[in-house]
Design a protein around this motif. Structure first.
Motif, PDB file in Angstrom:
ATOM      1  N   ILE A 403       0.720  -1.114   0.181  1.00  0.00           N
ATOM      2  CA  ILE A 403      -0.421   0.033   0.126  1.00  0.00           C
ATOM      3  C   ILE A 403       0.689   1.186   0.094  1.00  0.00           C
ATOM      4  O   ILE A 403       1.056   1.792  -0.582  1.00  0.00           O
ATOM      5  CB  ILE A 403      -0.621  -0.329   1.221  1.00  0.00           C
ATOM      6  N   GLU A 407       1.277   4.104  -2.924  1.00  0.00           N
ATOM      7  CA  GLU A 407       0.653   5.354  -2.463  1.00  0.00           C
ATOM      8  C   GLU A 407       1.830   6.359  -3.471  1.00  0.00           C
ATOM      9  O   GLU A 407       1.744   6.981  -3.458  1.00  0.00           O
ATOM     10  CB  GLU A 407       0.758   5.474  -1.069  1.00  0.00           C
ATOM     11  N   SER A 408       3.137   6.295  -2.500  1.00  0.00           N
ATOM     12  CA  SER A 408       4.254   6.851  -3.198  1.00  0.00           C
ATOM     13  C   SER A 408       4.815   6.841  -4.374  1.00  0.00           C
ATOM     14  O   SER A 408       5.696   7.457  -4.863  1.00  0.00           O
ATOM     15  CB  SER A 408       5.004   6.681  -1.966  1.00  0.00           C
ATOM     16  N   ARG A 421      -6.127   6.804  -8.061  1.00  0.00           N
ATOM     17  CA  ARG A 421      -5.041   5.981  -6.625  1.00  0.00           C
ATOM     18  C   ARG A 421      -5.753   6.331  -4.810  1.00  0.00           C
ATOM     19  O   ARG A 421      -5.368   5.875  -4.618  1.00  0.00           O
ATOM     20  CB  ARG A 421      -3.784   6.686  -7.602  1.00  0.00           C
ATOM     21  N   ASP A 422      -5.739   7.767  -5.537  1.00  0.00           N
ATOM     22  CA  ASP A 422      -6.463   8.385  -4.283  1.00  0.00           C
ATOM     23  C   ASP A 422      -7.689   7.110  -3.460  1.00  0.00           C
ATOM     24  O   ASP A 422      -7.580   6.414  -2.214  1.00  0.00           O
ATOM     25  CB  ASP A 422      -6.947   8.677  -3.728  1.00  0.00           C
ATOM     26  N   VAL A 425      -6.194   3.756  -2.654  1.00  0.00           N
ATOM     27  CA  VAL A 425      -5.269   3.097  -1.469  1.00  0.00           C
ATOM     28  C   VAL A 425      -6.157   3.696  -0.142  1.00  0.00           C
ATOM     29  O   VAL A 425      -6.446   2.426   1.088  1.00  0.00           O
ATOM     30  CB  VAL A 425      -4.163   4.273  -1.354  1.00  0.00           C
ATOM     31  N   ARG A 429      -6.002   0.753   2.782  1.00  0.00           N
ATOM     32  CA  ARG A 429      -6.458   0.942   3.863  1.00  0.00           C
ATOM     33  C   ARG A 429      -7.151   1.034   5.063  1.00  0.00           C
ATOM     34  O   ARG A 429      -6.923   0.363   6.160  1.00  0.00           O
ATOM     35  CB  ARG A 429      -5.822   1.785   4.069  1.00  0.00           C
TER      36      ARG A 429
END
Length: 451
Positions: A403, A407-408, A421-422, A425, A429
């Motif tokens: 994860i 994210e990065s 993407r948001d 994630v 999570r």
């Protein structure tokens, strides 16, 4: 009214046995979500007049809203437009009464594509290939287990022929294929009516495990559609025969996992395979594509292994990769270049589990390959068949690490829109946190009085 819609409505008129339809979109977990509608509303669905909330794309695997999701709370859980994908109306023969599926994808109020939709993510990548005059040709291989639906934990099914429960591995067993012929026949027949190009079927390495391959098609969006529809079809036909079909990455801790391998090549405007240069090594373009796949692999692992259970499959010496590596005719690495005639030169991507979303998987693979081609990335030296020379780079070893890497990741940021993407994630999570709150029976048995 378009000719395509007219053809579908004419077909429906001929199917007087169909009284209801399923209008559905595919969410980030690869789960179809939507509505049961009367057959009289078919035109409404086909003309893009159905509405469903944007937020349903990002629900967690249990169907719960994501806590703090801006699509729910700051927008009042706004609806999007459901546009028909153009993929027929797909007959469904395994329900109590005949029905059919209307496959949809989401758009905003203006009719523009909603970029949080996973099918839209793949379409955007294919548009980039089209601008270069290239067309991906893709095929998928999906593994699954048949299990006893009456059992709390996975156990092998009872053979319809012998009446005995399967309890041992039977790799490439013709007898096992014969025993389950009625189920397999119905899967093939259902796929035929839905236009899913099924190829060979084999008994795989686990108890009641099978693999059915889908043929190459020169339309990667259709290939992903086929994979999504295939999983749904297998599950439905399995229930019809008294089984459950399991696409979990690792339903048995001590047996083979379920993989989702993707094969692809690229053809130019004249239909030539640009991976073929007449040699066994393949073209520079092919190696650049491999370079891109390797560069983005660690960041993309969350796409290929999206669930808690997925990381039980990615273990050393399990035919599932753990290292960022490639090789020729080597099933122990993440990226395999199969042998055979040079005209069929292609890349096989072996990381994904069968639990992954086919749209996201193909978008991640083809997007990374495109980056490699555009930047002429080198893949480095291939790994030999003995497994020596593996590079130090590894896939994320667990869900939380995957994860964070997604994210990065700078490569995935070029492949997937920010809203997707948001959402992905946030979804993962929330699922991770839910698993963290649940203590397993094995943990209790191990630690209750011993520590």
């Amino acid at each position: 009214m378009s000719d395509a819609i007219a053809d579908v409505l004419n077909w429906l008129e001929s199917r007087t046995d169909i009284q209801s339809l399923r209008a559905a979109v595919c969410d980030l977990n690869g789960i179809m979500r939507g509505k049961r509608i009367p057959v009289e509303q078919a035109r409404k669905a086909l003309e893009g007049k159905l509405r469903m909330p944007f937020s349903l794309i990002g629900l967690d695997v249990w169907g719960e809203d994501i806590e703090g999701n801006t699509l729910v709370f700051s927008t009042g859980d706004a609806d999007g437009l459901c546009q028909w994908t153009g993929r027929g109306i797909l007959p469904v023969a395994w329900t109590a009464h005949p029905t059919a599926l209307v496959p949809l994808w989401l758009a905003d109020e203006s009719g523009a594509p909603y970029l949080g939709d996973p099918r839209r993510a793949l379409a955007r990548i294919l548009d980039r290939y089209k601008a270069l005059g290239l067309t991906p040709v893709a095929a998928t291989e999906l593994e699954f287990y048949l299990v006893d639906p009456q059992s709390q934990r996975p156990v092998g099914p009872v053979s319809p022929v012998t009446g005995r429960r399967l309890d041992s591995d039977a790799a490439l067993s013709i007898d096992e294929i014969d025993d389950f012929e009625s189920f397999i026949h119905d899967v093939y027949e259902a796929c035929r009516t839905q236009g899913i190009p099924v190829d060979t079927a084999i008994a795989e390495n686990g108890v009641g495990q099978f693999e059915i391959n889908l043929n190459h098609v020169a339309d990667a969006l259709r290939a992903a559609d086929d994979a999504v529809l295939f999983k749904r079809t297998v599950k439905g036909i399995a229930r019809k025969h008294g089984f459950a079909a399991c696409f979990m990455a690792k339903p048995y801790g001590d047996r083979a996992g379920n993989g989702f391998h993707v094969h692809f090549s690229l053809v130019d405007g004249e239909g030539r395979n640009v991976f073929d240069d007449g040699t066994d090594q393949g073209s520079e373009i092919m190696r650049h594509a491999v370079g891109g796949l390797l560069a983005a692999m660690a960041e993309s692992t969350l796409v290929f292994a999206p669930h808690f259970n997925s990381y039980r499959r990615l273990r050393p010496r399990s035919y599932a990769p753990t290292a960022v590596a490639w090789g020729y005719e080597n099933r122990m690495v993440a990226i395999r270049i199969p042998g055979g005639p040079t005209a069929a030169r292609r890349i096989e991507h072996r990381v994904s589990g069968a639990d992954a979303n086919p749209y996201l998987v193909l978008a991640a693979i083809l997007g990374a390959a495109l980056t490699g081609i555009e930047r002429q990335l080198s893949p480095g030296d291939p790994t030999g068949s003995d497994g020596q020379g593996l590079p130090p780079a590894k896939l994320p070893p667990d869900w939380a690490s995957a994860i964070a890497a997604f994210e990065s990741g700078t490569h995935v940021a070029e492949i997937f829109p920010a809203i997707l993407r948001d959402s992905f994630v946030a979804c993962k999570r929330q699922e991770l946190n839910t698993f963290a709150l649940n203590v397993s029976d094995f943990e209790i048995e191990t630690y209750l009085e011993s520590v």
